[in-house]
Design a protein around this motif. Structure first.
Motif, PDB file in Angstrom:
ATOM      1  N   ALA A 191     -40.074 -67.358  22.395  1.00 11.34           N
ATOM      2  CA  ALA A 191     -41.171 -68.355  23.257  1.00 11.34           C
ATOM      3  C   ALA A 191     -42.584 -67.538  22.874  1.00 11.34           C
ATOM      4  N   PRO A 192     -43.547 -68.242  23.188  1.00 14.03           N
ATOM      5  CA  PRO A 192     -45.099 -67.926  23.151  1.00 14.03           C
ATOM      6  C   PRO A 192     -45.052 -66.578  23.991  1.00 14.03           C
ATOM      7  N   GLY A 193     -46.355 -65.893  23.696  1.00 15.99           N
ATOM      8  CA  GLY A 193     -46.514 -64.754  24.191  1.00 15.99           C
ATOM      9  C   GLY A 193     -47.631 -63.902  23.459  1.00 15.99           C
ATOM     10  N   SER A 194     -47.848 -62.475  23.835  1.00 15.43           N
ATOM     11  CA  SER A 194     -48.777 -61.707  23.234  1.00 15.43           C
ATOM     12  C   SER A 194     -48.478 -60.351  23.021  1.00 15.43           C
ATOM     13  N   THR A 241     -45.068 -57.162  15.415  1.00 18.55           N
ATOM     14  CA  THR A 241     -46.457 -56.167  15.358  1.00 18.55           C
ATOM     15  C   THR A 241     -47.496 -57.166  15.454  1.00 18.55           C
ATOM     16  N   PHE A 242     -48.671 -56.510  15.541  1.00 10.54           N
ATOM     17  CA  PHE A 242     -50.070 -57.064  15.696  1.00 10.54           C
ATOM     18  C   PHE A 242     -50.484 -57.655  14.181  1.00 10.54           C
ATOM     19  N   SER A 243     -50.830 -59.025  14.129  1.00 11.80           N
ATOM     20  CA  SER A 243     -51.009 -59.508  12.878  1.00 11.80           C
ATOM     21  C   SER A 243     -52.666 -59.942  12.823  1.00 11.80           C
ATOM     22  N   GLU A 244     -53.541 -59.546  11.720  1.00  8.65           N
ATOM     23  CA  GLU A 244     -54.855 -60.228  11.798  1.00  8.65           C
ATOM     24  C   GLU A 244     -55.002 -60.718  10.149  1.00  8.65           C
ATOM     25  N   THR A 245     -55.234 -61.921  10.285  1.00  7.89           N
ATOM     26  CA  THR A 245     -55.616 -62.395   8.829  1.00  7.89           C
ATOM     27  C   THR A 245     -56.700 -63.566   9.061  1.00  7.89           C
ATOM     28  N   ASP A 246     -57.205 -63.834   7.706  1.00  9.30           N
ATOM     29  CA  ASP A 246     -58.391 -64.698   7.698  1.00  9.30           C
ATOM     30  C   ASP A 246     -57.837 -65.954   7.022  1.00  9.30           C
ATOM     31  N   THR A 247     -58.150 -67.108   7.613  1.00 13.56           N
ATOM     32  CA  THR A 247     -57.765 -68.332   7.094  1.00 13.56           C
ATOM     33  C   THR A 247     -58.637 -69.503   7.467  1.00 13.56           C
ATOM     34  N   LEU A 248     -58.040 -70.718   7.486  1.00 13.51           N
ATOM     35  CA  LEU A 248     -58.865 -72.184   7.476  1.00 13.51           C
ATOM     36  C   LEU A 248     -59.912 -72.151   6.465  1.00 13.51           C
ATOM     37  N   VAL A 289     -49.124 -62.604  16.989  1.00 11.47           N
ATOM     38  CA  VAL A 289     -48.075 -61.682  17.074  1.00 11.47           C
ATOM     39  C   VAL A 289     -47.078 -62.133  15.871  1.00 11.47           C
ATOM     40  N   GLN A 290     -46.878 -61.160  14.784  1.00  8.09           N
ATOM     41  CA  GLN A 290     -46.076 -61.421  13.878  1.00  8.09           C
ATOM     42  C   GLN A 290     -44.656 -60.949  14.112  1.00  8.09           C
ATOM     43  N   LEU A 291     -43.773 -61.817  13.980  1.00  5.97           N
ATOM     44  CA  LEU A 291     -42.328 -61.412  14.189  1.00  5.97           C
ATOM     45  C   LEU A 291     -41.345 -61.572  13.056  1.00  5.97           C
ATOM     46  N   GLN A 292     -40.368 -60.710  12.937  1.00  3.45           N
ATOM     47  CA  GLN A 292     -39.563 -60.954  11.795  1.00  3.45           C
ATOM     48  C   GLN A 292     -38.106 -60.301  12.478  1.00  3.45           C
ATOM     49  N   VAL A 293     -36.953 -60.964  11.683  1.00  2.87           N
ATOM     50  CA  VAL A 293     -35.619 -60.621  11.852  1.00  2.87           C
ATOM     51  C   VAL A 293     -35.220 -59.952  10.840  1.00  2.87           C
ATOM     52  N   LYS A 294     -34.340 -58.658  11.200  1.00  2.83           N
ATOM     53  CA  LYS A 294     -34.005 -57.739  10.091  1.00  2.83           C
ATOM     54  C   LYS A 294     -32.389 -57.449  10.386  1.00  2.83           C
ATOM     55  N   PRO A 295     -31.567 -58.010   9.433  1.00  2.00           N
ATOM     56  CA  PRO A 295     -30.199 -57.832   9.575  1.00  2.00           C
ATOM     57  C   PRO A 295     -29.600 -56.455   9.384  1.00  2.00           C
ATOM     58  N   GLY A 296     -28.571 -56.003  10.279  1.00  4.59           N
ATOM     59  CA  GLY A 296     -27.785 -54.706  10.057  1.00  4.59           C
ATOM     60  C   GLY A 296     -26.645 -55.229   9.150  1.00  4.59           C
ATOM     61  N   ALA A 297     -25.960 -54.044   9.004  1.00  2.00           N
ATOM     62  CA  ALA A 297     -24.698 -54.093   8.251  1.00  2.00           C
ATOM     63  C   ALA A 297     -23.570 -54.554   9.080  1.00  2.00           C
ATOM     64  N   ALA A 298     -22.712 -55.466   8.410  1.00  9.52           N
ATOM     65  CA  ALA A 298     -21.454 -55.957   9.174  1.00  9.52           C
ATOM     66  C   ALA A 298     -20.567 -54.878   9.142  1.00  9.52           C
ATOM     67  N   ALA A 299     -19.972 -54.879  10.455  1.00 11.86           N
ATOM     68  CA  ALA A 299     -18.910 -53.888  10.677  1.00 11.86           C
ATOM     69  C   ALA A 299     -17.776 -54.152  11.505  1.00 11.86           C
ATOM     70  N   MET A 300     -16.748 -53.660  11.999  1.00  9.30           N
ATOM     71  CA  MET A 300     -15.530 -54.184  12.934  1.00  9.30           C
ATOM     72  C   MET A 300     -16.352 -54.154  14.122  1.00  9.30           C
ATOM     73  N   ALA A 301     -16.172 -55.266  15.119  1.00  6.90           N
ATOM     74  CA  ALA A 301     -16.736 -55.449  16.237  1.00  6.90           C
ATOM     75  C   ALA A 301     -16.776 -54.456  17.055  1.00  6.90           C
ATOM     76  N   GLY A 302     -17.971 -53.963  17.448  1.00 11.38           N
ATOM     77  CA  GLY A 302     -18.150 -52.603  18.359  1.00 11.38           C
ATOM     78  C   GLY A 302     -18.643 -51.573  17.679  1.00 11.38           C
ATOM     79  N   THR A 303     -18.547 -51.716  16.178  1.00 11.29           N
ATOM     80  CA  THR A 303     -18.926 -50.364  15.530  1.00 11.29           C
ATOM     81  C   THR A 303     -20.196 -50.716  14.732  1.00 11.29           C
ATOM     82  N   GLN A 304     -20.601 -52.016  14.668  1.00  9.72           N
ATOM     83  CA  GLN A 304     -21.581 -52.368  13.830  1.00  9.72           C
ATOM     84  C   GLN A 304     -22.942 -51.821  14.394  1.00  9.72           C
ATOM     85  N   PRO A 305     -23.819 -51.335  13.394  1.00 12.00           N
ATOM     86  CA  PRO A 305     -25.034 -50.665  13.584  1.00 12.00           C
ATOM     87  C   PRO A 305     -26.245 -51.732  14.045  1.00 12.00           C
ATOM     88  N   THR A 306     -27.144 -51.139  14.646  1.00 14.92           N
ATOM     89  CA  THR A 306     -28.486 -51.834  14.906  1.00 14.92           C
ATOM     90  C   THR A 306     -29.390 -51.321  13.825  1.00 14.92           C
TER      91      THR A 306
END
Length: 442
Positions: free
Chosen positions: A84-87, A141-148, A182-199
């Motif tokens: 959702a929106p935020g800061s 993370t905080f993101s600052e860019t020049d645009t328009l 606010v720059q957002l990104q998703v980072k996948p971990g390695a798949a493993a047996m349920a309950g042992t998968q790393p973050t």
């Protein structure tokens, strides 16, 4: 404000410039008829940025702070989540790149805020092998860019009625807005047996917000699949809920563990040791158990998500046959502080004039420590058991009455009395000591 900047003012008539050292809350002065400069507007914008940054630093400090940005499954259900929106508020250089005609300012630091007014969505994938799960890290993370970019009109000194298109009449577009998001990104971990998968580990310069777990064969996410990282720098309180001092409390009446909540780095802890059990003498009144000790301190330098073991001392037992009462257990908060239990009241079968009350426990490892009250001796001439030590202590029994168990945290049990009259007095059992307590305020 006491962080200076330098303004470069250009005198067009004399073709000279002068460097003026100013402060961030200074205000630009303009005059009727004077030639307007682009720096008049740019310096105002920069000074407002820094002034608000100084206010944010005074309120939030210079650490990263996130607000809003709630993560939830999308509707209709799928493998997509929405942030959702935020800061995000983050400390950094005033301007890492040139700002219009103002040079970059890398030497001065301020607190800057990135704001998202629209949600951001991420589509995740389930692992391909049966029985496996995968953790996805959402970080920000905080993101600052020049645009328009816009092709701007420029003054044509040779023919002011016909403006140039772009700088030097090049027709080139130029960025017209420096946006902070606010720059957002998703980072996948390695798949493993349920309950042992790393973050996945959080990247340098970013902060982790959420972990989303996806299982093999899963086609839709629920709120239960989304976990907020304990280290996520979300605001613990908004101003209307803010209260001075420690505003929340967790009470431990039995052993367990305390997990440092998000946004918390210090706690106030009070530990009380278990009370001693009363003694049981064959022919004399039993003695009362001692009170558990107490320790109290503010513990700093904690990390959100840190797990601290909590031990609550048990109350000392009173024996079922003649003998001394058991000592109370030690209560402790990790290795930071502890409070030992009270000693058991005297009992047994030995020939005595009177039975002695148990010693009080003592606090350790804290700036405020207190010894517990001693249990009272058995009173032979009154055929009365000794009272336990401390608040909530058990009362001693009078005559052929068993002693009373302690009712307050850390109180000692009361000793049993003896039969009245006759040449062969018989003692009575004593009462149990009360368990200790750990109170954590944050």
């Amino acid at each position: 404000m006491d962080a200076p900047i330098r303004l470069i003012l250009y005198d067009f008539r004399n073709e000279t410039s002068v460097s003026i050292k100013g402060y961030f809350m200074d205000r630009t002065i303009v005059y009727p008829g004077a030639i307007p400069l682009d720096t008049d507007i740019l310096n105002i914008n920069r000074n407002v940025l820094i002034g608000i940054g100084a206010l944010n630093a005074a309120v939030f400090g210079t650490g990263v702070v996130a607000d809003g940005l709630e993560c939830s499954p999308t509707v209709p259900p799928s493998l997509t989540v929405s942030v959702a929106p935020g800061s995000i508020t983050q400390y950094g250089s005033v301007d890492p790149n040139a700002y219009g005609s103002l040079a970059a300012d890398l030497s001065e630091q301020t607190v800057k805020t990135g704001i998202n007014l629209d949600p951001v969505t991420f589509t995740l994938a389930a692992p391909s092998s049966s029985g496996q799960s995968v953790n996805y890290l959402i970080e920000a993370t905080f993101s600052e860019t020049d645009t328009l970019p816009v092709v701007l009109p420029y003054v044509n000194a040779a023919n002011p009625s016909v403006p140039y298109s772009g700088p030097n009449n090049s027709g080139g577009a130029q960025n017209t807005m420096r946006i902070e998001r606010v720059q957002l990104q998703v980072k996948p971990g390695a798949a493993a047996m349920a309950g042992t998968q790393p973050t996945p580990a959080v990247d340098a310069g970013w902060v982790g917000l959420y972990v989303v777990t996806v299982n093999y064969g899963q086609s839709a996410l629920t709120a239960a699949d989304i976990t907020t990282l304990p280290t996520a720098p979300f605001l613990s309180f908004k101003l209307p809920q803010l209260r001075p001092g420690f505003s929340a409390m967790q009470v431990f009446e039995q052993s367990g563990s305390f997990t440092v909540p998000a946004g918390v780095t210090q706690v106030k802890v009070r530990a009380i040791g278990g009370g001693g059990g009363a003694g049981y003498h064959a022919t004399l009144p039993g003695a009362g158990g001692g009170q558990g000790g107490m320790a109290m301190d503010i513990i700093t330098g904690l990390t959100p998500g840190q797990v601290i073991p909590v031990t609550v001392g048990a109350g000392g037992i009173s024996p079922a046959s003649p003998g001394s009462g058991g000592g109370g257990g030690t209560s402790s908060f990790g290795t930071f502080l502890s409070a030992s239990g009270g000693g058991g009241g005297q009992g047994g079968t030995a020939t005595l004039f009177a039975t002695a009350g148990g010693a009080g426990g003592i606090g350790q490892g804290a700036r405020i420590i207190q010894g517990g009250a001693m249990g009272s001796d058995g009173i032979t001439v009154a055929c009365r058991g000794g009272d336990g030590g401390g608040d909530g202590r058990g009362r001693g029994g009078s005559g052929p009455v068993v002693g009373f168990a302690a009712t307050g945290f850390g109180g000692g049990g009361g000793g049993g009395g003896t039969t009245i009259g006759g040449s062969n007095p018989v003692g009575s059992p004593g009462g149990q000591g009360a368990p200790g307590l750990i109170v954590v305020a944050y």
